[in-house]
Design a protein around this motif. Structure first.
Motif, short mmCIF file in Angstrom:
data_model
loop_
_atom_site.label_atom_id
_atom_site.label_comp_id
_atom_site.label_asym_id
_atom_site.label_seq_id
_atom_site.Cartn_x
_atom_site.Cartn_y
_atom_site.Cartn_z
N GLY A 119 90.03 55.58 104.21
CA GLY A 119 91.39 55.64 104.71
C GLY A 119 91.64 54.63 105.82
O GLY A 119 92.69 53.98 105.86
N ALA A 120 90.68 54.50 106.72
CA ALA A 120 90.84 53.54 107.81
C ALA A 120 90.90 52.11 107.26
O ALA A 120 91.74 51.30 107.68
CB ALA A 120 89.70 53.67 108.81
N ARG A 121 90.04 51.78 106.31
CA ARG A 121 90.02 50.42 105.78
C ARG A 121 91.28 50.11 104.98
O ARG A 121 91.84 49.00 105.07
CB ARG A 121 88.77 50.20 104.93
CG ARG A 121 88.61 48.78 104.39
CD ARG A 121 88.63 47.71 105.50
NE ARG A 121 87.82 48.05 106.63
CZ ARG A 121 86.49 47.87 106.70
NH1 ARG A 121 85.84 47.34 105.67
NH2 ARG A 121 85.82 48.21 107.79
N ALA A 122 91.76 51.08 104.21
CA ALA A 122 93.01 50.86 103.47
C ALA A 122 94.16 50.59 104.43
O ALA A 122 95.01 49.71 104.18
CB ALA A 122 93.31 52.08 102.60
N ARG A 123 94.19 51.31 105.54
CA ARG A 123 95.24 51.08 106.53
C ARG A 123 95.12 49.69 107.14
O ARG A 123 96.12 48.96 107.27
CB ARG A 123 95.16 52.15 107.61
CG ARG A 123 96.28 52.07 108.64
CD ARG A 123 96.05 53.02 109.79
NE ARG A 123 97.19 53.04 110.70
CZ ARG A 123 97.13 53.47 111.95
NH1 ARG A 123 95.99 53.93 112.44
NH2 ARG A 123 98.20 53.43 112.72
N THR A 124 93.92 49.30 107.53
CA THR A 124 93.71 47.99 108.13
C THR A 124 94.19 46.88 107.22
O THR A 124 94.95 45.99 107.62
CB THR A 124 92.22 47.78 108.44
OG1 THR A 124 91.76 48.81 109.32
CG2 THR A 124 91.97 46.42 109.07
N LEU A 125 93.75 46.93 105.97
CA LEU A 125 94.09 45.85 105.04
C LEU A 125 95.57 45.83 104.71
O LEU A 125 96.15 44.75 104.51
CB LEU A 125 93.24 45.98 103.77
CG LEU A 125 91.72 45.82 104.00
CD1 LEU A 125 90.98 45.99 102.68
CD2 LEU A 125 91.38 44.49 104.65
N VAL A 163 82.97 55.44 114.21
CA VAL A 163 83.35 54.17 113.59
C VAL A 163 84.73 54.27 112.94
O VAL A 163 85.55 53.35 113.03
CB VAL A 163 82.27 53.73 112.58
CG1 VAL A 163 82.76 52.59 111.70
CG2 VAL A 163 81.01 53.34 113.32
N VAL A 164 85.00 55.39 112.28
CA VAL A 164 86.33 55.59 111.67
C VAL A 164 87.41 55.54 112.74
O VAL A 164 88.43 54.84 112.60
CB VAL A 164 86.38 56.94 110.92
CG1 VAL A 164 87.82 57.29 110.54
CG2 VAL A 164 85.50 56.88 109.67
N GLN A 165 87.20 56.26 113.83
CA GLN A 165 88.21 56.29 114.89
C GLN A 165 88.34 54.94 115.57
O GLN A 165 89.44 54.53 115.95
CB GLN A 165 87.85 57.38 115.90
CG GLN A 165 88.00 58.78 115.32
CD GLN A 165 87.57 59.85 116.29
OE1 GLN A 165 88.38 60.37 117.06
NE2 GLN A 165 86.29 60.18 116.29
N HIS A 166 87.22 54.22 115.71
CA HIS A 166 87.26 52.88 116.29
C HIS A 166 88.15 51.97 115.46
O HIS A 166 88.97 51.20 116.00
CB HIS A 166 85.84 52.32 116.37
CG HIS A 166 85.77 50.89 116.78
ND1 HIS A 166 85.69 49.86 115.87
CD2 HIS A 166 85.76 50.30 118.01
CE1 HIS A 166 85.64 48.70 116.52
NE2 HIS A 166 85.68 48.94 117.81
N ASP A 196 93.52 49.38 114.55
CA ASP A 196 94.76 49.29 113.78
C ASP A 196 95.97 49.42 114.70
O ASP A 196 96.96 48.69 114.56
CB ASP A 196 94.81 50.38 112.71
CG ASP A 196 93.85 50.12 111.56
OD1 ASP A 196 93.37 48.98 111.44
OD2 ASP A 196 93.57 51.06 110.80
N GLU A 197 95.89 50.34 115.65
CA GLU A 197 97.00 50.49 116.59
C GLU A 197 97.12 49.25 117.48
O GLU A 197 98.23 48.80 117.78
CB GLU A 197 96.82 51.75 117.45
CG GLU A 197 97.97 51.99 118.39
CD GLU A 197 98.06 53.42 118.90
OE1 GLU A 197 98.95 53.68 119.72
OE2 GLU A 197 97.25 54.27 118.48
N THR A 198 95.99 48.71 117.89
CA THR A 198 96.02 47.46 118.66
C THR A 198 96.66 46.34 117.85
O THR A 198 97.47 45.55 118.37
CB THR A 198 94.59 47.06 119.07
OG1 THR A 198 94.04 48.09 119.90
CG2 THR A 198 94.58 45.74 119.82
N MET A 199 96.32 46.26 116.56
CA MET A 199 96.92 45.23 115.71
C MET A 199 98.41 45.46 115.52
O MET A 199 99.20 44.49 115.46
CB MET A 199 96.18 45.17 114.38
CG MET A 199 94.78 44.56 114.51
SD MET A 199 93.96 44.20 112.94
CE MET A 199 93.40 45.84 112.46
N LEU A 200 98.85 46.70 115.47
CA LEU A 200 100.28 46.98 115.40
C LEU A 200 101.00 46.47 116.65
O LEU A 200 102.12 45.96 116.58
CB LEU A 200 100.52 48.48 115.23
CG LEU A 200 100.36 49.01 113.81
CD1 LEU A 200 100.26 50.54 113.82
CD2 LEU A 200 101.54 48.58 112.94
N ALA A 201 100.34 46.60 117.80
CA ALA A 201 100.93 46.06 119.02
C ALA A 201 100.99 44.54 118.97
O ALA A 201 101.96 43.92 119.43
CB ALA A 201 100.13 46.53 120.24
#
Length: 400
Positions: free
Chosen positions: A17-23, A135-138, A143-148
């Motif tokens: 889920g984390a990787r799908a969100r990042t990409l 690692v998931v939470q990291h 992702d939130e940092t990238m949104l900023a």
């Protein structure tokens, strides 16, 4: 090895889920924009992506399985503590194609190795999937940092941006004292003793004596904050502490980040490359701690302490309690970041312990950009009190 199937499934789902969100965040952005630095406050987006992969390799392959590093140079290039964000474009970072290949290769090796890890054993690093949850939470935090970072890209309109906003605040919310609700005093349980999928700074659970207080039922809205601006709040030195007034003079700020006064006197804001009318009933965001503190002073109130915030969050959603304390905007508190009584750093000091001290203020609650796995009442965020690019707002408190 008696691997816990539920834990393994949770790990796989969390990582996926984390990787799908990042990409998905990065997919619409061209490679040139991924590689450039939008602001000295932020890393190039492609640095964040490769850093996520390096962190995953470090903890889930090298620390868990003893694997060799893909490239020893990455220990320097992707160490967030060695290189401040403003300097990262000068580093020999991976390009977009190389970064995508690197994180994909790390993930494949992590999933291959997962079946060999004893998640029920005595090693606290892997028991119940602790390090995997870390690692998931990291990744979600990046992702939130990238949104900023994407918000700071003035001319890029992300196609998913319409879904990226906090909920409107209920203007008809009841409560006493002009929208505040009462919170009883007494000994309140703060933090958690859970070991898996939480961070060291949330532990241990402990009792804190709380004096009765009042707190806003909902976060401060754009409408409420605009009244402060229009009443000269940014020009009244009496409202600002010494550091706050210095920040005000240095920046020349006269409104929250991204706001603009239009010719008809109304306010607009820039969101992800588009300019829109300011939504009056959304929680105000992109305000620093000094702005939040000055507003509270203007209103004859104050910011809640971290302990008060968590005590109030336990009542969120009850008939007489506050609302919208999780998942709207990060909320500034009056508290400096520190460890709880009995704090023990685990598994490394650089996650939180090295930040303890008066330089950082605590934020609580999580924003609309925060993944549900991080939005919990005990989660503690922190930042410099001058930071505005983060998705931060606040609510006020007062003595009962």
């Amino acid at each position: 090895m008696g691997v816990t199937v539920d834990t393994e499934s949770r790990i796989e789902a969390g990582l996926g889920g984390a990787r799908a969100r990042t990409l998905s965040l990065l997919a619409p952005i061209d490679d040139a924009d991924l590689a450039r630095q939008v602001s000295p406050l932020m890393s190039p987006l492609i640095w964040d992506l490769a850093h996520v992969g390096h962190y995953e390799e470090l903890w889930l392959l090298r620390n868990v399985t003893g694997a060799a590093p893909t490239n020893e140079l990455f220990d320097d290039v992707y160490d967030a503590f060695k290189h401040p964000r403003r300097d990262r474009p000068s580093l020999p970072i991976l390009g977009p194609d190389e970064a995508r290949a690197f994180v994909g290769d790390v993930r494949r090796r992590v999933l291959d190795a997962l079946a060999t890890v004893d998640l029920d054993g005595d090693d606290p690093l892997v028991r119940d999937g602790f390090v995997y949850g870390m690692v998931v939470q990291h990744e979600h935090q990046h992702d939130e940092t990238m949104l900023a970072t994407i918000q700071l890209m003035e001319h890029f309109a992300h196609p998913d941006a319409d879904d990226w906003r906090p909920s409107r605040v209920d203007r008809d919310a009841g409560g006493t004292a002009a929208g505040m609700v009462d919170v009883r005093g007494g000994v309140v349980a703060i933090g958690t003793d859970e070991l898996a999928w939480v961070y060291d700074n949330e532990r241990p659970r402990h009792g804190m004596d709380v004096t009765p207080f009042r707190i806003d039922r909902t976060p401060v809205t754009n409408r409420q904050y605009a009244a402060f601006v229009e009443d000269g709040g940014y020009d009244d030195e009496r409202l600002w502490s010494g550091d706050g007034w210095a920040w005000r003079r240095e920046t020349g700020a006269g409104a929250p980040e991204f706001w603009r006064r239009e010719g008809d006197g109304s306010w607009s804001r820039r969101r992800y490359g588009r300019r829109e009318d300011l939504p009056s009933d959304e929680p105000v965001q992109h305000v620093c701690w000094h702005e939040a503190d000055a507003f509270a002073c203007w209103r004859g109130a104050r910011l809640p302490t971290e302990t008060e915030w968590e005590a109030a969050a336990a009542l969120d959603g009850t008939a007489d309690g506050p609302r919208q304390m999780l998942g709207e905007v990060w909320e500034w508190t009056a508290t400096d970041f520190h460890g709880y009584p009995g704090f023990v750093s685990f598994p490394y000091r650089e996650y939180s312990e090295v930040f303890f001290g008066p330089e950082y203020k605590v934020l609580r609650g999580g924003s609309w950009a925060t993944d549900a796995g991080v939005r919990r009442p005990t989660f503690r965020n922190w930042d410099y009190p001058i930071r505005r690019q983060i998705f931060a707002g606040f609510r006020c408190a007062d003595d009962a």
